[in-house]
Design a protein around this motif. Structure first.
Motif, PDB file in Angstrom:
ATOM      1  N   GLY A   1       3.382  -2.443 -11.318  1.00 34.98           N
ATOM      2  CA  GLY A   1       2.146  -3.030 -10.845  1.00 34.98           C
ATOM      3  C   GLY A   1       1.348  -2.090  -9.971  1.00 34.98           C
ATOM      4  O   GLY A   1       0.127  -2.211  -9.853  1.00 34.98           O
TER       5      GLY A   1
ATOM      6  N   GLY B   1       0.501  -7.828 -14.186  1.00 35.06           N
ATOM      7  CA  GLY B   1       0.461  -7.156 -12.895  1.00 35.06           C
ATOM      8  C   GLY B   1      -0.922  -7.195 -12.281  1.00 35.06           C
ATOM      9  O   GLY B   1      -1.081  -7.422 -11.077  1.00 35.06           O
TER      10      GLY B   1
ATOM     11  N   GLN C   1       7.913 -12.323 -15.433  1.00 39.35           N
ATOM     12  CA  GLN C   1       7.390 -11.068 -15.987  1.00 39.35           C
ATOM     13  C   GLN C   1       7.933 -10.840 -17.394  1.00 39.35           C
ATOM     14  O   GLN C   1       7.196 -10.476 -18.313  1.00 39.35           O
TER      15      GLN C   1
END
Length: 605
Positions: free
Chosen positions: A277, A308, A345
């Protein structure tokens, strides 16, 4: 959820939010995320300047900004700049790993950014830059090699007119003009360009910047010309796939992907890729098997990049809300248990991977069963992952909307037809993987295991009910290669026309796949009887691998024999493993694993 996300300086309209929660995101949405990332970088740079003395570097950057604003923009948005800024601020707050470079060398990279901007803007200047083990990387330009023996040192870069020279005590190194020309002490950045005019992708092939690897910096490692040419060919192949099958996504990637960090090839069907990120627009990837695999990897990491960017604007999770910070979950794409944020994620990334294979199987050759298998496998994996957490109390309204949307999409995918053979193999691999994960990371209570051992030795008809209580998650650092069965299946689908197998061919197949047992290869080939015998033999050995318990359960289920033992080992192999180990310690003799599993299954009636 409100019509749009309101932020101090950046807004995501409802239509763009809807794109992202569907796992999509076109060029306009990525432009908004990039704009927000630009502001974030500027804030981080200002914070670093307020914390340390960046005077000369700041002045040179300001001059370059006035002369050539796009140059400073390019350097600011370079993925490695974001990684450096985050690393420097973490180190200033004493939260960075202990093996980070010395703080002056980290902060001194501001001089390297300014020098790169000054050179590209055509300014005259003198700027001190850090030397890392003899290397001086200049972001977006290249890397100089200086005759410096100390691990950390400082050089001065002087630029006047068309000439630029690095100076260290007793030596000078000239920077070629133009900068993209290789020299004896200069490695320019390489740029890969692929695709037709108007749809052309250009990225930097980053092999020298220390902040190209995530999350820990790495020493420069310039590629050979042959290696660079190979990456060019692989990217051409991958880009052709994406332009043909996902043109909107390809256009978004083209406008937001800035650098590729290549790493060495890994085992076949086990590529590795990473994004961060902090390094928006950068991808680190191992050399892929082929262009199709590379295309899937790019989709995977592009998903991480989008999420992100969204997370820099709005959270998907609230604070702990009474939940333990150590709460861990099964992630079908990882060997280790994952925290809630990490699982989210992965879900977002592999929804993209599933969608890729869903589309690719329509264009793959008719005899190509691998694409069908991949789609069938990943749709099961993402669905099972989402079922664990879709009502989790820590999800924000945005987090709930995202997960509910993706969950509904994956549920529709489960009804799409897949060839029977591929579907059966996908189900086999999906259930095998979760069982192997449980065998490693689930632990029945010690008291329940002890009571069960006493009951077994006493000849009890059934084990104590306490063993049926849900076991706790205890991460097992030895858990590796839980995807071995799926990799073996991929080998068979990709390479083998002859469906026959034998112990010898199974041994050869297993030898290709790290972590695979001969029994796994027999199971992948559909030889349930041979797999059963091989697993039982393995469980009688001193090594007694955890995954063999899960494999034995699948072999019994496939054969249709010993249903009670199969049921226990498919769903709760950790119980058999724990009791088996305890009996072995207590008596010095390993009990028959099938008989033990059948007895243990009676605890649930």
């Amino acid at each position: 959820m409100s019509a749009e996300l309101s932020l101090p300086h950046h807004r995501l309209p409802a239509a763009r939010v809807s794109e992202l929660i569907r796992g999509e995101g076109g060029p306009d949405t990525l432009a908004l995320l990039l704009g927000a990332e630009r502001s974030r970088r500027l804030l981080l740079l200002r914070l670093l300047g307020d914390t340390t003395d960046l005077g000369p570097a700041w002045d040179l950057l300001s001059r370059a900004q006035r002369r050539a604003p796009q140059v400073v923009e390019d350097i600011l948005m370079y993925p490695q700049t974001g990684m450096w800024l985050a690393s420097a601020l973490r180190q200033l707050r004493a939260t960075a790993p202990v093996d980070e470079p010395p703080l002056p060398a980290v902060v001194g990279r501001a001089g390297a950014l300014a020098a790169a901007a000054g050179l590209r803007a055509g300014l005259d200047f003198a700027m001190d830059v850090p030397v890392r083990h003899g290397w001086v990387p200049l972001p977006t330009l290249g890397c100089a090699v200086l005759p410096v023996s100390a691990p950390w040192a400082t050089a001065t870069l002087r630029a006047e007119g068309a000439n630029a020279v690095f100076e260290v005590p007793g030596a000078t190194v000239a920077v070629p003009s133009p900068f993209d020309v290789p020299g004896p002490h200069w490695h320019p950045v390489r740029r890969l360009s692929v695709g037709p005019e108007g749809r052309r992708l250009t990225v930097i092939l980053e092999d020298t910047d220390p902040y190209r690897t995530y999350p820990v910096p790495a020493e420069p490692h310039p590629l050979s010309e042959e290696a660079a040419a190979l990456w060019q060919r692989l990217l051409e192949q991958a880009w052709a796939v994406l332009l043909d099958e996902q043109p909107v996504t390809a256009d978004a990637i083209r406008r937001s992907w800035l650098s590729l960090t290549p790493t060495a090839a890994r085992e076949r069907f086990r590529p590795r890729s990473v994004t961060s990120g902090d390094a928006f627009g950068g991808i680190e990837a191992s050399e892929p098997d082929d262009g199709t695999q590379f295309a899937a990897t790019l989709i995977h990491e592009f998903q991480h990049t989008k999420l992100g960017g969204l997370l820099h604007l709005a959270p998907l999770l609230n604070g702990e809300s009474g939940a333990s910070p150590e709460e861990l979950w099964y992630a079908p794409w990882r060997d280790d248990p994952r925290p809630l944020g990490g699982l989210l994620q992965g879900i977002y990334a592999f929804v993209g991977v599933t969608a890729f294979w869903r589309g690719h199987r329509a264009t793959a050759p008719e005899h190509d069963t691998l694409a069908h298998f991949e789609f069938a496998l990943w749709r099961i994996h993402v669905s099972s992952a989402m079922e664990q957490i879709h009502r989790h109390p820590r999800l924000t309204p945005l987090g709930r909307a995202l997960l509910d949307t993706l969950r509904g999409q994956a549920a529709q995918w489960l009804f799409e037809p897949v060839p029977d053979k591929c579907l059966a193999l996908a189900r086999l691999c999906a259930t095998d993987r979760v069982a192997r994960w449980r065998a490693h990371h689930r632990r029945p209570s010690v008291s329940a295991v002890d009571a069960t051992v006493r009951a077994w030795l006493a000849g009890a008809v059934t084990p104590p009910p306490s063993l049926a209580a849900e076991s706790e998650i205890v991460p097992d650092p030895s858990a590796r290669w839980l995807d071995s069965l799926a990799v073996l299946v991929r080998y068979r689908l990709a390479d083998m026309d002859d469906e026959r197998t034998s112990l010898g061919t199974a041994e050869k197949a297993a030898a290709k796949v790290a972590g695979a047992l001969t029994a796994d290869a027999l199971l992948a080939a559909g030889d349930a009887t041979g797999a059963r015998h091989a697993y039982v033999s393995q469980l009688a050995s001193e090594s007694c691998p955890a995954g063999a318990w899960a494999g034995l359960g699948r072999a019994l289920a496939m054969a249709g024999t010993d249903p009670a033992a199969a049921r226990l080992l498919c769903h709760h192999p950790e119980r058999a493993r724990a009791v088996h180990q305890a009996l072995l310690r207590s008596t010095g003799t390993a009990p028959d694993p099938v008989r033990l599993a059948a007895w243990l299954s009676s605890a649930e009636g």
